[in-house]
Design a protein around this motif. Structure first.
Motif, PDB file in Angstrom:
ATOM      1  N   PHE A 214      -5.340 -31.397  24.205  1.00  0.00           N
ATOM      2  CA  PHE A 214      -4.232 -30.553  24.645  1.00  0.00           C
ATOM      3  C   PHE A 214      -3.412 -31.253  25.723  1.00  0.00           C
ATOM      4  N   GLY A 215      -2.195 -30.779  25.895  1.00  0.00           N
ATOM      5  CA  GLY A 215      -1.260 -31.347  26.864  1.00  0.00           C
ATOM      6  C   GLY A 215       0.137 -31.318  26.270  1.00  0.00           C
ATOM      7  N   ARG A 216       0.734 -30.113  26.218  1.00  0.00           N
ATOM      8  CA  ARG A 216       2.057 -29.961  25.617  1.00  0.00           C
ATOM      9  C   ARG A 216       3.110 -30.712  26.408  1.00  0.00           C
ATOM     10  N   ASP A 217       3.090 -30.543  27.715  1.00  0.00           N
ATOM     11  CA  ASP A 217       4.130 -31.115  28.567  1.00  0.00           C
ATOM     12  C   ASP A 217       3.613 -32.122  29.575  1.00  0.00           C
ATOM     13  N   ALA A 218       2.314 -32.098  29.842  1.00  0.00           N
ATOM     14  CA  ALA A 218       1.740 -32.966  30.865  1.00  0.00           C
ATOM     15  C   ALA A 218       0.516 -33.688  30.323  1.00  0.00           C
ATOM     16  N   GLY A 219       0.300 -34.918  30.807  1.00  0.00           N
ATOM     17  CA  GLY A 219      -0.748 -35.759  30.230  1.00  0.00           C
ATOM     18  C   GLY A 219      -2.029 -35.861  31.025  1.00  0.00           C
ATOM     19  N   PHE A 220      -2.286 -34.904  31.912  1.00  0.00           N
ATOM     20  CA  PHE A 220      -3.480 -34.998  32.757  1.00  0.00           C
ATOM     21  C   PHE A 220      -4.759 -35.114  31.928  1.00  0.00           C
ATOM     22  N   THR A 221      -4.900 -34.285  30.892  1.00  0.00           N
ATOM     23  CA  THR A 221      -6.148 -34.287  30.122  1.00  0.00           C
ATOM     24  C   THR A 221      -6.359 -35.613  29.411  1.00  0.00           C
ATOM     25  N   ALA A 222      -5.320 -36.146  28.783  1.00  0.00           N
ATOM     26  CA  ALA A 222      -5.449 -37.436  28.099  1.00  0.00           C
ATOM     27  C   ALA A 222      -5.688 -38.566  29.094  1.00  0.00           C
ATOM     28  N   LEU A 223      -4.935 -38.572  30.179  1.00  0.00           N
ATOM     29  CA  LEU A 223      -5.050 -39.669  31.157  1.00  0.00           C
ATOM     30  C   LEU A 223      -6.440 -39.713  31.787  1.00  0.00           C
ATOM     31  N   ARG A 232      -7.327 -46.574  25.884  1.00  0.00           N
ATOM     32  CA  ARG A 232      -5.889 -46.406  26.050  1.00  0.00           C
ATOM     33  C   ARG A 232      -5.514 -44.946  25.819  1.00  0.00           C
ATOM     34  N   CYS A 233      -4.308 -44.573  26.288  1.00  0.00           N
ATOM     35  CA  CYS A 233      -3.870 -43.188  26.129  1.00  0.00           C
ATOM     36  C   CYS A 233      -2.351 -43.111  26.023  1.00  0.00           C
ATOM     37  N   LEU A 234      -1.887 -42.025  25.405  1.00  0.00           N
ATOM     38  CA  LEU A 234      -0.462 -41.704  25.359  1.00  0.00           C
ATOM     39  C   LEU A 234      -0.262 -40.339  26.001  1.00  0.00           C
ATOM     40  N   ILE A 235       0.782 -40.227  26.822  1.00  0.00           N
ATOM     41  CA  ILE A 235       1.055 -39.002  27.568  1.00  0.00           C
ATOM     42  C   ILE A 235       2.496 -38.547  27.306  1.00  0.00           C
ATOM     43  N   PRO A 236       2.800 -37.269  27.462  1.00  0.00           N
ATOM     44  CA  PRO A 236       4.162 -36.782  27.208  1.00  0.00           C
ATOM     45  C   PRO A 236       5.205 -37.335  28.163  1.00  0.00           C
ATOM     46  N   GLU A 237       4.781 -37.750  29.352  1.00  0.00           N
ATOM     47  CA  GLU A 237       5.737 -38.181  30.376  1.00  0.00           C
ATOM     48  C   GLU A 237       6.342 -39.553  30.106  1.00  0.00           C
ATOM     49  N   HIS A 238       5.811 -40.303  29.138  1.00  0.00           N
ATOM     50  CA  HIS A 238       6.319 -41.652  28.889  1.00  0.00           C
ATOM     51  C   HIS A 238       6.303 -41.969  27.393  1.00  0.00           C
ATOM     52  N   SER A 266      -2.214 -37.052  24.206  1.00  0.00           N
ATOM     53  CA  SER A 266      -1.832 -35.671  24.487  1.00  0.00           C
ATOM     54  C   SER A 266      -1.118 -35.119  23.265  1.00  0.00           C
ATOM     55  N   GLU A 267      -1.225 -33.822  23.042  1.00  0.00           N
ATOM     56  CA  GLU A 267      -0.558 -33.228  21.881  1.00  0.00           C
ATOM     57  C   GLU A 267       0.961 -33.404  21.952  1.00  0.00           C
ATOM     58  N   GLY A 268       1.507 -33.557  23.165  1.00  0.00           N
ATOM     59  CA  GLY A 268       2.945 -33.728  23.324  1.00  0.00           C
ATOM     60  C   GLY A 268       3.384 -35.175  23.468  1.00  0.00           C
ATOM     61  N   ALA A 269       2.491 -36.116  23.201  1.00  0.00           N
ATOM     62  CA  ALA A 269       2.828 -37.543  23.330  1.00  0.00           C
ATOM     63  C   ALA A 269       3.837 -37.952  22.265  1.00  0.00           C
ATOM     64  N   GLY A 369       8.979 -25.016  35.713  1.00  0.00           N
ATOM     65  CA  GLY A 369       8.205 -25.541  34.599  1.00  0.00           C
ATOM     66  C   GLY A 369       6.874 -26.104  35.046  1.00  0.00           C
ATOM     67  N   PRO A 370       6.122 -26.692  34.114  1.00  0.00           N
ATOM     68  CA  PRO A 370       4.786 -27.211  34.441  1.00  0.00           C
ATOM     69  C   PRO A 370       4.843 -28.462  35.313  1.00  0.00           C
ATOM     70  N   ARG A 371       3.752 -28.694  36.015  1.00  0.00           N
ATOM     71  CA  ARG A 371       3.611 -29.913  36.817  1.00  0.00           C
ATOM     72  C   ARG A 371       3.407 -31.107  35.889  1.00  0.00           C
ATOM     73  N   LYS A 372       3.960 -32.254  36.249  1.00  0.00           N
ATOM     74  CA  LYS A 372       3.850 -33.463  35.434  1.00  0.00           C
ATOM     75  C   LYS A 372       3.103 -34.564  36.191  1.00  0.00           C
ATOM     76  N   LEU A 373       2.591 -35.518  35.431  1.00  0.00           N
ATOM     77  CA  LEU A 373       1.992 -36.710  36.026  1.00  0.00           C
ATOM     78  C   LEU A 373       3.045 -37.551  36.732  1.00  0.00           C
ATOM     79  N   ASP A 374       2.653 -38.169  37.819  1.00  0.00           N
ATOM     80  CA  ASP A 374       3.489 -39.186  38.456  1.00  0.00           C
ATOM     81  C   ASP A 374       3.194 -40.506  37.735  1.00  0.00           C
ATOM     82  N   VAL A 375       4.055 -40.871  36.803  1.00  0.00           N
ATOM     83  CA  VAL A 375       3.810 -42.038  35.957  1.00  0.00           C
ATOM     84  C   VAL A 375       3.668 -43.307  36.781  1.00  0.00           C
ATOM     85  N   ALA A 376       4.511 -43.475  37.781  1.00  0.00           N
ATOM     86  CA  ALA A 376       4.528 -44.723  38.560  1.00  0.00           C
ATOM     87  C   ALA A 376       3.176 -45.014  39.216  1.00  0.00           C
ATOM     88  N   SER A 377       2.466 -43.975  39.656  1.00  0.00           N
ATOM     89  CA  SER A 377       1.219 -44.206  40.377  1.00  0.00           C
ATOM     90  C   SER A 377      -0.029 -44.021  39.508  1.00  0.00           C
TER      91      SER A 377
END
Length: 402
Positions: A214-223, A232-238, A266-269, A369-377
């Motif tokens: 799961f992770g429609r809008d945010a990639g915390f679970t996948a990351l 490796r992982c794919l996240i919605p934020e990138h 993530s499901e939203g990747a 909206g939902p909280r997102k991952l900080d991709v840079a960090s």
């Protein structure tokens, strides 16, 4: 035992769980109930989330027993030992009811019309019924446990003068103003265990294993699953470069003595040029189901390289079963914090972790909206992996509330 008529001499509070279930909810319910019993405060369980307050008919005993349950030490004594929610749940949005309860048909209820794809849809706002049922039940304070959708309506009730305290839960870990939501740790534990088990099968058949979480809008679970399993992982934020991703997976496979590779999505990747497809009717909060991105990636790998894959959808398994230690610890603490806030007549606040410390914060603004991952960090956009370096000084869950 039925709910008695309103007794002004004894305080009465309500508690409900909304949205998808996660491990740890019952620990919250038990902690609030036990604290109430010590202070001679009645705790009323509202069954099936917000539906309890929109569909309850106070004049119908069957409706009362369907939606309302008095909670006590006896009927909550062992509930914290298992997952799910003894109060059941729903995805009802009281502001946008898609079908009126039978006992309200013919009554004057605010109605809205919307058009999507040329199809007109009618919804009703039952907020007035929610307020009336809270009053009729004699509930002076409400504790709402949920994710973004459930808590967005909690914020609305607070604005209308209802005394309410929120508790964040979602295995997506994407509720704003907190670094942690109940259910997240158990979800990562479940995902990590499943991936570790499936290494034997993926390796035996020398394939690329693709896991969807799961992770429609945010990639915390996948990351965080990738962080714990070193894949490796794919996240919605990138959005990634598909050719580069496939090349990395092929290199992983060739470098592995067992000739296999793994990735979690993530499901939203998405990747560049790929449009995530949705299907089915929107739910009460406007969300439609997403097509399986893992299957789409598997097709691309097969077409471009001829490599065989194994796809596994881990989504619902991650929310099931008993809570792990972290989720039980946080759930018990969040529940007691909410109860303490209620004793102090506070409202509009949410139990939270901020900078690794327990705190009370405002219920999030749904418009953000939902909280997102900080991709840079947190996400290596060249290697499509978590960033492991430079963590000194971060809170325990390696992210900050936003």
């Amino acid at each position: 035992m039925p709910i008695r008529e309103v007794d002004m001499a004894r305080k009465r509070i309500g508690i409900l769980t909304g949205g998808g279930d996660v491990a740890g909810l019952n620990a919250v319910i038990k902690s609030v109930t036990y604290r109430g019993s010590e202070d001679d405060i009645e705790v009323v369980g509202l069954r099936r989330g917000w539906e309890a307050l929109t569909h309850l008919n106070l004049d119908d005993p069957n409706s009362r027993s369907h939606y309302v349950i008095p909670l006590n030490r006896e009927n909550t004594r062992t509930i914290d030992r298992r997952g799910g929610t003894v109060l059941h749940s729903s995805r009802v949005n009281p502001s946008k009811i898609q079908k009126l309860p039978g006992h309200l048909v013919g009554n004057e209820v605010p109605v809205s019309l919307s058009t999507n794809g040329g199809i007109a849809t009618k919804t009703w706002d039952l907020t007035s019924r929610v307020l009336a049922n809270l009053s009729g039940l004699g509930i002076e304070h409400l504790i709402a446990i949920g994710g973004d959708d459930t808590l967005s309506y909690a914020a609305k009730l607070n604005e209308l003068g209802v005394k309410i305290i929120a508790i964040p839960k979602t295995m997506d870990n994407d509720v704003r103003n907190t670094e942690y939501c109940i259910g997240f740790s158990t979800a990562i534990t479940r995902a990590s265990d499943a991936i570790q088990r499936q290494r034997t099968t993926v390796g035996s058949h020398e394939r690329i294993g693709i896991f969807r979480v799961f992770g429609r809008d945010a990639g915390f679970t996948a990351l965080y699953t990738a962080y714990a399993t070193s894949i490796r992982c794919l996240i919605p934020e990138h959005k990634v470069d598909l050719d580069k991703l496939i090349q990395l997976l092929i290199e992983d496979k060739r470098a592995n003595p067992s000739n296999y590779a793994l990735i979690v999505l993530s499901e939203g990747a998405q990747w560049e040029g790929y449009k995530l497809r949705e299907y089915g009717e929107p739910d009460a909060y406007g969300h439609r189901k997403k097509a399986n991105v893992a299957e789409s990636l598997a097709d691309e790998i097969k077409q471009r390289t001829g490599e065989e894959t194994i796809t596994s959808d881990l989504t619902y398994d991650l929310r099931s079963g008993d809570p792990d230690f972290i989720d039980k610890l946080v759930a018990l603490t969040f529940g007691n914090m909410a109860y303490d806030a209620m004793l102090e007549s506070k409202t509009g606040l949410m139990s939270a972790l901020v900078e690794g410390r327990y705190d009370l914060v405002p219920i999030p603004d749904a418009k953000l909206g939902p909280r997102k991952l900080d991709v840079a960090s947190s996400y290596n956009t060249e290697r499509y992996r978590p960033i492991y370096a430079n963590k000194q000084g971060l809170p325990i869950f390696l992210n900050r509330a936003s």
